[in-house]
Write a protein that holds these residues in place. Structure first.
Motif, PDB file in Angstrom:
ATOM      1  N   UNK A 160      26.024  21.616 -79.873  1.00 41.47           N
ATOM      2  CA  UNK A 160      26.479  22.711 -80.174  1.00 41.47           C
ATOM      3  C   UNK A 160      25.969  23.760 -80.798  1.00 41.47           C
ATOM      4  N   UNK A 161      25.355  22.635 -81.973  1.00 39.03           N
ATOM      5  CA  UNK A 161      24.617  23.739 -82.770  1.00 39.03           C
ATOM      6  C   UNK A 161      23.479  24.611 -82.247  1.00 39.03           C
ATOM      7  N   UNK A 162      22.885  23.740 -81.464  1.00 36.31           N
ATOM      8  CA  UNK A 162      21.474  24.224 -81.146  1.00 36.31           C
ATOM      9  C   UNK A 162      21.637  25.201 -79.723  1.00 36.31           C
ATOM     10  N   UNK A 163      23.148  25.525 -79.555  1.00 32.60           N
ATOM     11  CA  UNK A 163      22.992  26.842 -78.756  1.00 32.60           C
ATOM     12  C   UNK A 163      23.443  27.891 -79.224  1.00 32.60           C
ATOM     13  N   UNK A 164      24.222  28.051 -80.462  1.00 31.32           N
ATOM     14  CA  UNK A 164      23.918  28.600 -81.239  1.00 31.32           C
ATOM     15  C   UNK A 164      22.346  29.537 -81.494  1.00 31.32           C
ATOM     16  N   UNK A 165      22.002  28.491 -82.178  1.00 34.03           N
ATOM     17  CA  UNK A 165      20.473  29.004 -83.333  1.00 34.03           C
ATOM     18  C   UNK A 165      19.989  27.330 -82.432  1.00 34.03           C
ATOM     19  N   UNK A 166      18.631  27.955 -82.159  1.00 36.48           N
ATOM     20  CA  UNK A 166      17.838  27.215 -82.316  1.00 36.48           C
ATOM     21  C   UNK A 166      15.720  28.385 -82.826  1.00 36.48           C
ATOM     22  N   UNK A 167      14.793  26.638 -83.085  1.00 37.39           N
ATOM     23  CA  UNK A 167      13.867  27.330 -83.475  1.00 37.39           C
ATOM     24  C   UNK A 167      13.506  27.457 -81.679  1.00 37.39           C
ATOM     25  N   UNK A 168      13.917  27.663 -80.942  1.00 34.97           N
ATOM     26  CA  UNK A 168      12.880  27.707 -79.728  1.00 34.97           C
ATOM     27  C   UNK A 168      11.694  26.916 -79.006  1.00 34.97           C
ATOM     28  N   UNK A 203      24.596  19.616 -70.271  1.00 38.17           N
ATOM     29  CA  UNK A 203      25.911  19.350 -70.158  1.00 38.17           C
ATOM     30  C   UNK A 203      27.348  20.427 -69.574  1.00 38.17           C
ATOM     31  N   UNK A 204      27.819  20.127 -69.142  1.00 40.01           N
ATOM     32  CA  UNK A 204      29.004  21.261 -68.662  1.00 40.01           C
ATOM     33  C   UNK A 204      30.211  21.164 -69.694  1.00 40.01           C
ATOM     34  N   UNK A 205      31.078  22.424 -69.992  1.00 38.60           N
ATOM     35  CA  UNK A 205      32.050  21.903 -70.938  1.00 38.60           C
ATOM     36  C   UNK A 205      32.728  23.535 -71.165  1.00 38.60           C
ATOM     37  N   UNK A 206      33.884  23.719 -71.587  1.00 39.92           N
ATOM     38  CA  UNK A 206      34.550  24.595 -72.590  1.00 39.92           C
ATOM     39  C   UNK A 206      33.662  24.816 -73.972  1.00 39.92           C
ATOM     40  N   UNK A 207      33.744  23.058 -74.617  1.00 36.62           N
ATOM     41  CA  UNK A 207      32.519  23.407 -75.476  1.00 36.62           C
ATOM     42  C   UNK A 207      31.263  23.712 -75.223  1.00 36.62           C
ATOM     43  N   UNK A 208      30.626  23.800 -74.275  1.00 37.62           N
ATOM     44  CA  UNK A 208      29.399  24.422 -74.526  1.00 37.62           C
ATOM     45  C   UNK A 208      29.651  25.860 -74.109  1.00 37.62           C
ATOM     46  N   UNK A 209      30.606  25.936 -73.795  1.00 38.98           N
ATOM     47  CA  UNK A 209      31.161  27.801 -73.447  1.00 38.98           C
ATOM     48  C   UNK A 209      31.118  28.108 -75.021  1.00 38.98           C
ATOM     49  N   UNK A 210      32.109  28.000 -76.214  1.00 41.69           N
ATOM     50  CA  UNK A 210      32.522  28.421 -76.846  1.00 41.69           C
ATOM     51  C   UNK A 210      31.147  29.098 -78.410  1.00 41.69           C
ATOM     52  N   UNK A 211      30.182  28.058 -78.019  1.00 39.20           N
ATOM     53  CA  UNK A 211      29.008  27.998 -78.665  1.00 39.20           C
ATOM     54  C   UNK A 211      28.132  29.749 -78.617  1.00 39.20           C
ATOM     55  N   UNK A 212      28.593  29.620 -77.202  1.00 39.68           N
ATOM     56  CA  UNK A 212      27.597  31.132 -76.825  1.00 39.68           C
ATOM     57  C   UNK A 212      28.564  32.402 -77.710  1.00 39.68           C
ATOM     58  N   UNK A 213      30.072  32.312 -77.843  1.00 42.32           N
ATOM     59  CA  UNK A 213      30.435  33.426 -77.920  1.00 42.32           C
ATOM     60  C   UNK A 213      30.649  33.368 -79.275  1.00 42.32           C
TER      61      UNK A 213
END
Length: 464
Positions: free
Chosen positions: A221-229, A404-414
């Motif tokens: 989740x954290x690395x979806x919000x921000x990442x060093x890429x 991974x799939x889930x609303x857990x993965x959707x939320x950090x985009x927002x």
């Protein structure tokens, strides 16, 4: 899909991770030895925890002494008029409830998660890239979800996030030494509310901060919000994170840990809180429990913190909850996020078909604010795998990602979009409105129960 296996919940919200997986796990081939995860369990002695709600704001000066006199101790207290105590018998808790200023004393509830159905683990032959160029990340060509929300367009316009903006990840912790997250996590403002997990962190990773992720969910989740890429890109690459561990290595903890985590994040300068967790409890006879949760989320809003929550993965109509309080989509002042994703793909790097299709596992209903990519049958959300994971131990041996799939993965985009809007000076109510007004209207015209106001559109929200 992760589902909750819950004990009887008579008071506060039951909760757990909302991640959902779509692939078979890759068997670990060679991994270092760890203290067995089986040693992480809900400590029966911890079940004497209680949540205390006071009349009005503040905590009475005599409260700690009152609790000690009854044989317990104060674990956490907050100026909003909430406290958590341990060590009290039920008769002692009943006695405490009669003390001056105390409105309610409720037993804290433990929850467990059913086993993970499977998450695909993949290795990367990563070469150094730069947060200034997220599109150079090894897995970026496969990260359909970032292009679906226009993150790449924001990067091109120089909108990669600001270190002055903080997003709190309330989850299983964060592997803050993961290459994609090094330097992104402020440990001075991070904390664990899972004491059993703290012991396991020190047993396996001596000297590491208690917020270390022994699961995997929080790091993803954290690395979806921000990442060093380096391995995989995130929506941003400059935002500061604080880790707030409220769930342990086996996905278990207490509802009180989540509530304390929200208040901790608020008090420690979070601008945005992401909660990829949830559950529910019966409203019948639990009106004070609803009031308890409402007080916490109103406190966050009062302190100008934007809260983003995952809708859940039960394919449930939240309008037909009956007597159930859905945590935390039913809480005030939150953005509740459903999930979308492609239904098929021609190859690993696309093209992807029906990229904005509503994900069948996602909950829906009038509580949905917006939708975001969470993964579907044609593609998953890709982000880093914690090297400290006791679930996927192979991740300690190199640079790996999880699909991974889930609303857990959707939320950090927002949550990441909310962070970009904080940078523009918007307040929580303005952020919620901007995210909804700028979303791409999908499904039935106007607001609908599946997409809410639509799938988020980052460049449109930023006026690019």
């Amino acid at each position: 899909m992760k589902r909750l296996s819950l004990p009887a919940v008579a008071a506060i919200a039951a909760f757990g991770l909302l991640g959902c997986a779509d692939e078979n796990p890759v068997a670990p081939e060679s991994a270092p030895s760890f203290v067995p995860q089986a040693s992480v369990s809900v400590d029966a002695a911890s079940l004497d925890r209680h949540l205390v709600l006071f009349n009005g704001r503040g905590v009475p000066e005599s409260f700690a002494a009152d609790v000690a006199g009854l044989g317990g101790s104060v674990v956490y207290s907050h100026a909003s008029g909430i406290a958590f105590v341990s060590g009290l018998s039920e008769p002692a808790a009943a006695d405490l409830a009669k003390r001056s200023g105390v409105a309610e004393v409720m037993a804290d509830e433990a929850v467990e998660l059913l086993p993970v159905n499977g998450v695909q683990v993949e290795a990367a032959d990563a070469t150094p890239a730069s947060p200034a160029t997220p599109s150079l990340a090894f897995f970026y060509p496969r990260q359909w979800h970032l292009r679906a929300v226009g993150a790449n367009q924001a990067w091109a316009a120089g909108r990669r996030g600001s270190s002055a903006v903080t997003v709190a990840i309330l989850d299983t912790g964060i592997d803050y030494l993961l290459p994609d997250l090094v330097g992104r996590v402020d440990l001075s403002r991070s904390a664990s509310f899972v004491p059993n997990d703290d012991l396991l962190v020190q047993a396996n990773f001596p000297g590491r901060h208690p917020v270390t992720d022994l699961h995997y969910h929080g790091t993803h989740v954290a690395a979806t919000v921000t990442s060093n890429a380096l391995v995989a890109a995130g929506v941003t690459s400059g935002v500061t994170l604080i880790g707030v561990k409220v769930l342990g290595a086996n996905g278990s903890s207490f509802a009180g840990s989540v509530i304390a985590g929200v208040l901790f994040a608020v008090d420690n300068g979070a601008d945005v809180i992401n909660m990829s967790l949830g559950g529910g409890f019966s409203k019948a006879g639990n009106g004070r429990s609803v009031g308890f949760i409402n007080r916490v989320f109103n406190e966050a809003n009062r302190e100008e913190v934007t809260v983003v929550v995952a809708a859940g993965n039960e394919s449930a109509d939240l309008n037909r909850n009956g007597n159930t309080f859905k945590s935390y989509c039913d809480a005030p002042n939150v953005i509740c996020v459903s999930a979308t994703g492609p239904t098929s793909r021609a190859s690993l790097i696309g093209p992807w078909a029906n990229i904005d299709a509503f994900a069948a596992y996602s909950n829906f209903g009038s509580a949905i604010g917006v939708a975001a990519p969470g993964g579907n049958t044609g593609g998953s959300v890709i982000a880093g795998c914690a090297k400290t994971s006791l679930t996927f131990r192979i991740c300690a041996t190199g640079n790996f990602v999880l699909n991974s799939n889930g609303t857990s993965m959707a939320s950090p985009h927002v949550a990441a979009l909310a962070a970009l809007l904080v940078e523009d000076g918007l307040k929580p109510s303005q952020i919620r409105a901007r995210i909804r007004q700028s979303a791409d209207d999908l499904g039935a015209p106007g607001t609908d129960p599946y997409y809410g106001s639509g799938r988020i559109n980052i460049p449109q929200a930023l006026g690019l």
